[in-house]
Design an enzyme around this catalytic site. Structure first.
Site, mmCIF file in Angstrom:
data_model
loop_
_atom_site.group_PDB
_atom_site.id
_atom_site.type_symbol
_atom_site.label_atom_id
_atom_site.label_comp_id
_atom_site.label_asym_id
_atom_site.label_seq_id
_atom_site.Cartn_x
_atom_site.Cartn_y
_atom_site.Cartn_z
ATOM 1 N N ALA A 247 -124.973 -3.440 74.628
ATOM 2 C CA ALA A 247 -126.355 -4.367 74.845
ATOM 3 C C ALA A 247 -127.718 -3.372 75.449
ATOM 4 O O ALA A 247 -127.127 -2.525 76.169
ATOM 5 C CB ALA A 247 -126.009 -5.507 75.729
ATOM 6 N N ASP A 248 -128.469 -3.531 74.766
ATOM 7 C CA ASP A 248 -129.764 -3.123 75.634
ATOM 8 C C ASP A 248 -130.124 -3.645 76.172
ATOM 9 O O ASP A 248 -130.905 -3.067 77.098
ATOM 10 C CB ASP A 248 -130.355 -2.715 74.315
ATOM 11 N N ARG A 249 -130.472 -5.219 76.662
ATOM 12 C CA ARG A 249 -130.741 -5.734 76.904
ATOM 13 C C ARG A 249 -130.466 -7.223 77.230
ATOM 14 O O ARG A 249 -130.630 -7.511 75.447
ATOM 15 C CB ARG A 249 -132.841 -5.478 76.564
#
Lengths: 352, 352
Positions: A247-249
């Site tokens: 996940a990036d965010r």
């Protein structure tokens, strides 16, 4: 075989794997000072926001260890601040280096005011602080791996062997070491639970075929590369048990921004009744963002899609759409969000 | 602008677009005899089973037109058979050339027995038969285009402008001309109904980015290239109205074998409530095959996935899975199967 280490640090000696030479060659280069780190980051020999912050910080530790202790803590503080300010300019968009620099500058400044600590002791505290980042990050990834592997094994009814699919690169080459989603796969493999890992090519930048495939071959984890358009066929043909991505965010409601193609894998996993997991440090959960709708989609250069090196792979004049990532709605993350603090359902996310 | 013609034939003069030079250069080469055609097919300057059969057949027409009429119909027959047997060896797996050769040999043999026809007339009949293949195939594709465009427009509630997504290459570069799925898109564009065409890269051989993108740019149809892992994100972001793909083979129950990645697009289309169409000549429906389960999946060379030209794009030693196509279950073909005889629901398929 030991886990692939993209960052090797030992008693003031730092080496990094030159990722520009992958997958052709596996070559380590020495980082002897802040200038070396700045160049390596700028030239993208090391990539990935956490890895950049750690290599930058460790390069300062290398320099501080070699340096004679400055006369005063104020001198030390100015030196540390100057070096860190310089490191931040290597790739201005990588926020992790900025955050790491701010934390270290604050520590150094606090030490100036602390009467009980002399300059030599202050230097030692700062070096230990910088060196701890690598170990802490790897420890978090190991915990992510253990939590994820246990949860997947349990939810798959403790099958003997599992078939998992992953996307992009979330391993030693993207983190301080071990990895997030690929860390979970490493932990499954350590527990002898991996029948086969399917890794997607991850167009257009091929992080899957270049980097993840490299890590899987390196550690002799049974693995098969597929193109991104083969995911559903593979899910059906090989009866894949779980999909695990990074996940990036992560938004407060569990919506997850990650490498383009993640959303599509989640839709396909759901339609094939396959568990879908996101693995990321707890710090990736941004409780300030209510949902994925608030996350902007970055567009990347079209040349990534139209050329491979100097070879044109797309017709001249064609318009391209090249979003860097997409958002996967929380309800498609059927397995859970794996962090170093445990595995969470999207509606269980609370700041801790 | 006229439709891109990969095969140009006019009164005994044959030229083909050298597809090996695409997308870098758009160059036509003359095919003056059967030997030229054999080499062009062998070297893959022309690709796609229907196109191979037509170029081979037309090269024989070119030769026959130039040749003095043989003394007897028997001599003519032996000559025709020898040339066709030779053409079939150019790419032994392309069944269309074999079928075309068999039909022509049968015609030539029948003419030997027909007392009312002399050698010159027999030659003329054979030439006309060979030349008709091109026109018939293009006429069928035009009919596919018209039927498909009308059906899509109707089922989309006669919207002003449509956004459609296609996969692989099914256009002038894969057929005699105009194309099947891309023919439908050409017909939509002629009717001024295209807002935007999204074409997938179609890994690993990039038929979408190299060939379909080339055709779309050539004819100034508004189009955007996406990577295969961007399909779901594009469906959501751009509110795509319909997906249109070709078919290698359609089973009696409507299950459809087509380029790898088609199945996945059908699953994604269904989950986004997007119409999914297959476009193919009626002859692609194989009533001998009850369902898609009977269609074997061909595996292709791993080098297609690991290299682009001489550039390695995947880690050395990684295992690959490279199926050439996959099977889309009939129930996912929600729009219908578009043929030159009309648009059919999968449960309406009957031999005619």
């Amino acid at each position: 075989m030991a886990t692939l280490q993209a960052i090797k640090y030992n008693d003031g000696s730092l080496e990094i794997l030159d990722q520009l030479l992958l997958p052709e060659s596996c070559t380590y280069i020495s980082i002897n000072n802040v200038q070396d780190a700045w160049s390596a980051i700028r030239e993208m020999k090391v990539r990935g926001a956490p890895a950049i912050a750690i290599v930058g910080s460790l390069s300062l530790a290398v320099e501080l260890r070699k340096l004679a202790t400055p006369e005063t803590k104020k001198d030390l503080h100015l030196l540390v601040k100057e070096k860190l300010d310089y490191l931040v300019t290597s790739r201005p968009t990588a926020v992790n280096m900025q955050l790491a620099a701010e934390a270290c500058v604050k520590l150094s400044n606090d030490l100036v005011d602390k009467a009980s600590v002399d300059a030599a002791e202050a230097k030692d505290v700062i070096v230990k602080h910088l060196e701890a980042m690598l170990a802490n990050d790897i420890a978090d990834n190991l915990a992510i791996g253990e939590h994820g592997a246990r949860d997947i094994a349990k939810k798959c009814g403790n099958k003997d062997k599992l078939r998992v699919l992953t996307h992009c690169n979330t391993g030693s080459l993207a983190t301080a070491g071990y990895g997030t989603a690929l860390g979970v796969i490493r932990s499954l493999h350590k527990a002898n639970l991996v029948d086969q890992v399917y890794c997607t090519e991850t167009r257009p930048y091929n992080q899957g075929s270049r980097l993840t495939a490299f890590e899987l071959v390196y550690e002799k984890i049974p693995a098969t590369l597929i193109c991104d358009d083969m995911a559903a066929a593979a899910m059906k043909e090989f009866k894949i048990d779980a999909v695990i991505v990074g996940a990036d965010r992560v938004a407060a409601n569990g919506d997850t921004a990650n490498k383009i193609g993640t959303y599509q894998l989640a839709v396909l996993a759901k339609s094939h009744n396959i568990l879908f997991y996101v693995a990321a440090p707890f710090s990736s959960i941004d409780f300030q963002i209510p949902s994925g709708q608030s996350i902007p989609i970055e567009e990347r250069p079209h040349s990534e899609m139209t050329h491979t090196g100097s070879i044109r792979t797309a017709a001249a004049g064609i318009n391209c759409w090249n979003p860097g990532f997409d958002v996967t709605p929380a309800e498609l993350i059927t397995g859970g969000i794996v962090t170093e603090k445990g595995v969470f359902k999207s509606d269980q996310l609370v700041p801790v």
